[in-house]
Write a protein that holds these residues in place. Structure first.
Motif, mmCIF file in Angstrom:
data_model
loop_
_atom_site.group_PDB
_atom_site.id
_atom_site.type_symbol
_atom_site.label_atom_id
_atom_site.label_comp_id
_atom_site.label_asym_id
_atom_site.label_seq_id
_atom_site.Cartn_x
_atom_site.Cartn_y
_atom_site.Cartn_z
ATOM 1 N N ILE A 1 67.467 70.479 9.915
ATOM 2 C CA ILE A 1 66.573 71.413 10.937
ATOM 3 C C ILE A 1 65.195 71.225 10.515
ATOM 4 O O ILE A 1 64.165 71.673 11.377
ATOM 5 C CB ILE A 1 66.988 72.801 11.369
ATOM 6 C CG1 ILE A 1 66.981 73.515 10.002
ATOM 7 C CG2 ILE A 1 68.562 72.587 12.013
ATOM 8 C CD1 ILE A 1 67.389 75.246 10.367
ATOM 9 N N SER A 2 64.886 71.046 9.126
ATOM 10 C CA SER A 2 63.576 71.058 8.717
ATOM 11 C C SER A 2 62.656 69.794 9.304
ATOM 12 O O SER A 2 61.269 69.928 8.942
ATOM 13 C CB SER A 2 63.586 70.996 7.087
ATOM 14 O OG SER A 2 63.880 69.663 6.753
ATOM 15 N N THR A 3 63.274 68.900 9.711
ATOM 16 C CA THR A 3 62.488 67.624 10.142
ATOM 17 C C THR A 3 62.199 67.587 11.763
ATOM 18 O O THR A 3 61.393 66.745 11.958
ATOM 19 C CB THR A 3 63.590 66.266 9.983
ATOM 20 O OG1 THR A 3 64.695 66.770 10.608
ATOM 21 C CG2 THR A 3 63.982 66.184 8.685
ATOM 22 N N THR A 4 62.434 68.707 12.546
ATOM 23 C CA THR A 4 61.595 69.008 13.879
ATOM 24 C C THR A 4 61.676 70.303 14.138
ATOM 25 O O THR A 4 62.269 71.007 13.752
ATOM 26 C CB THR A 4 62.501 67.934 14.859
ATOM 27 O OG1 THR A 4 62.030 68.159 15.935
ATOM 28 C CG2 THR A 4 64.132 68.616 14.660
ATOM 29 N N HIS A 5 60.745 70.635 15.166
ATOM 30 C CA HIS A 5 60.630 71.752 15.807
ATOM 31 C C HIS A 5 61.195 71.924 17.156
ATOM 32 O O HIS A 5 61.442 73.094 17.734
ATOM 33 C CB HIS A 5 59.008 72.316 15.563
ATOM 34 C CG HIS A 5 58.490 72.482 14.459
ATOM 35 N ND1 HIS A 5 58.828 73.522 13.485
ATOM 36 C CD2 HIS A 5 57.637 71.740 13.890
ATOM 37 C CE1 HIS A 5 58.254 73.391 12.338
ATOM 38 N NE2 HIS A 5 57.444 72.234 12.500
ATOM 39 N N ARG B 1 71.032 69.209 17.616
ATOM 40 C CA ARG B 1 71.399 67.897 17.583
ATOM 41 C C ARG B 1 71.699 67.345 16.144
ATOM 42 O O ARG B 1 72.999 67.285 15.677
ATOM 43 C CB ARG B 1 70.716 66.716 18.167
ATOM 44 C CG ARG B 1 71.618 65.537 18.082
ATOM 45 C CD ARG B 1 70.539 64.273 18.559
ATOM 46 N NE ARG B 1 70.221 64.040 19.953
ATOM 47 C CZ ARG B 1 71.265 63.507 20.744
ATOM 48 N NH1 ARG B 1 72.261 63.025 20.166
ATOM 49 N NH2 ARG B 1 70.652 63.455 21.728
ATOM 50 N N ARG B 2 70.748 67.586 15.192
ATOM 51 C CA ARG B 2 70.606 67.279 13.928
ATOM 52 C C ARG B 2 71.526 68.246 12.846
ATOM 53 O O ARG B 2 72.172 67.566 12.211
ATOM 54 C CB ARG B 2 69.308 67.173 13.401
ATOM 55 C CG ARG B 2 68.363 66.179 13.865
ATOM 56 C CD ARG B 2 66.908 65.908 13.438
ATOM 57 N NE ARG B 2 66.335 65.116 14.232
ATOM 58 C CZ ARG B 2 64.962 64.742 14.055
ATOM 59 N NH1 ARG B 2 64.311 65.225 13.053
ATOM 60 N NH2 ARG B 2 64.336 64.048 14.864
ATOM 61 N N ALA B 3 71.424 69.302 13.288
ATOM 62 C CA ALA B 3 72.425 70.458 12.634
ATOM 63 C C ALA B 3 74.077 70.006 12.966
ATOM 64 O O ALA B 3 74.819 69.964 11.963
ATOM 65 C CB ALA B 3 72.224 71.801 12.850
ATOM 66 N N THR B 4 74.226 69.803 14.125
ATOM 67 C CA THR B 4 75.815 69.198 14.435
ATOM 68 C C THR B 4 75.926 68.037 13.812
ATOM 69 O O THR B 4 77.134 67.929 13.156
ATOM 70 C CB THR B 4 75.623 69.161 16.032
ATOM 71 O OG1 THR B 4 75.199 70.290 16.715
ATOM 72 C CG2 THR B 4 77.168 68.744 16.541
ATOM 73 N N GLU B 5 75.244 67.196 13.772
ATOM 74 C CA GLU B 5 75.420 65.669 13.207
ATOM 75 C C GLU B 5 75.675 66.104 11.777
ATOM 76 O O GLU B 5 76.622 65.393 11.150
ATOM 77 C CB GLU B 5 74.395 64.939 13.577
ATOM 78 C CG GLU B 5 74.232 64.318 14.981
ATOM 79 C CD GLU B 5 72.985 63.333 15.156
ATOM 80 O OE1 GLU B 5 71.960 63.211 14.350
ATOM 81 O OE2 GLU B 5 73.172 62.892 16.081
ATOM 82 N N ALA B 6 75.003 66.897 11.007
ATOM 83 C CA ALA B 6 75.136 67.108 9.501
ATOM 84 C C ALA B 6 76.359 67.794 9.414
ATOM 85 O O ALA B 6 77.147 67.278 8.532
ATOM 86 C CB ALA B 6 73.918 67.898 9.231
ATOM 87 N N HIS B 7 76.830 68.654 10.175
ATOM 88 C CA HIS B 7 78.082 69.426 10.135
ATOM 89 C C HIS B 7 79.262 68.560 10.481
ATOM 90 O O HIS B 7 80.120 68.486 9.800
ATOM 91 C CB HIS B 7 78.107 70.357 11.347
ATOM 92 C CG HIS B 7 79.356 71.245 11.459
ATOM 93 N ND1 HIS B 7 79.621 72.141 10.585
ATOM 94 C CD2 HIS B 7 80.082 71.387 12.513
ATOM 95 C CE1 HIS B 7 80.927 72.654 11.064
ATOM 96 N NE2 HIS B 7 81.075 72.406 12.060
#
Length: 200
Positions: free
Chosen positions: A69-73, A80-86
């Motif tokens: 989540i640090s890569t976008t606001h 989406r990115r948090a879900t993909e990492a999960h």
């Protein structure tokens, strides 16, 4: 790998196959070619091994979440990115996920309390992402809590059925689950964001 890593890997495999309570230190020792008494030169106990496996899993998930989540606001892109990492973590670490879900009952204090705090922090991270999207009028969902639980369950379920040699690649599953997360929260682009009652 170090001897400690070998022991931890053997313990993880045995906890997955036969359960924590059915696994003995002798079983773990046999798996790495060490007599049970000699194991205590490397690890404190079977309980310490379980705690290390489970807390390392949660620490890794928390680190991956923060990095994602640090890569976008943008609220939708962050979710989406948090879900993909999960999802990616659970696809790659199925044994850790299985043991983490099944053996929480086997953890003793203070390990259990510490792990539950880490889990609560991780769950809250997803809830905050959904809440931020609702506040920005980018998500159309009634309960941030229920939506975040649904998204978390998606990822954890991957650990049950995903196989490296299966029909779907890891990347395909990760992408599709990111899409599913956005559908769960009713994500909208800024231009099509719905106007809520009382809004402009």
């Amino acid at each position: 790998m170090s001897r400690v890593d070998d022991i931890r890997s053997a313990a993880l495999e045995l906890f997955t196959e036969q359960g924590y309570r059915a696994t003995t230190m002798a079983d773990i020792g046999a798996a790495v070619g060490i007599r049970a008494p000699s194991l205590y030169k490397h690890v404190d106990s079977k309980q310490a091994l379980l705690a290390q496996i489970m807390t390392t899993t949660m620490r890794n998930l928390l680190d991956l979440h923060r990095a994602a989540i640090s890569t976008t606001h943008d609220p939708a892109e962050r979710l989406r990115r948090a879900t993909e990492a999960h999802v990616r973590y659970h696809a790659r670490h199925r044994a850790e996920a299985f043991v983490g879900n099944r053996e929480i009952r086997s953890l003793e204090e203070p390990h259990k309390g510490d792990l539950l705090k880490q889990r609560a922090t991780y769950e809250a991270g997803f809830r905050q992402l959904v809440g931020a999207g609702i506040a920005a009028r980018r998500f159309d969902v009634t309960s941030a809590r229920l939506a975040s639980y649904a998204i978390l369950d998606l990822g954890m379920g991957v650990a049950v059925w995903f196989r490296d040699d299966g029909e779907l690649t890891e990347d395909a599953v990760v992408w599709e689950y990111g899409e599913l997360a956005l559908r769960i929260v009713g994500a909208h682009t800024p231009a099509s964001a719905p106007t809520r009652p009382g809004g402009p």
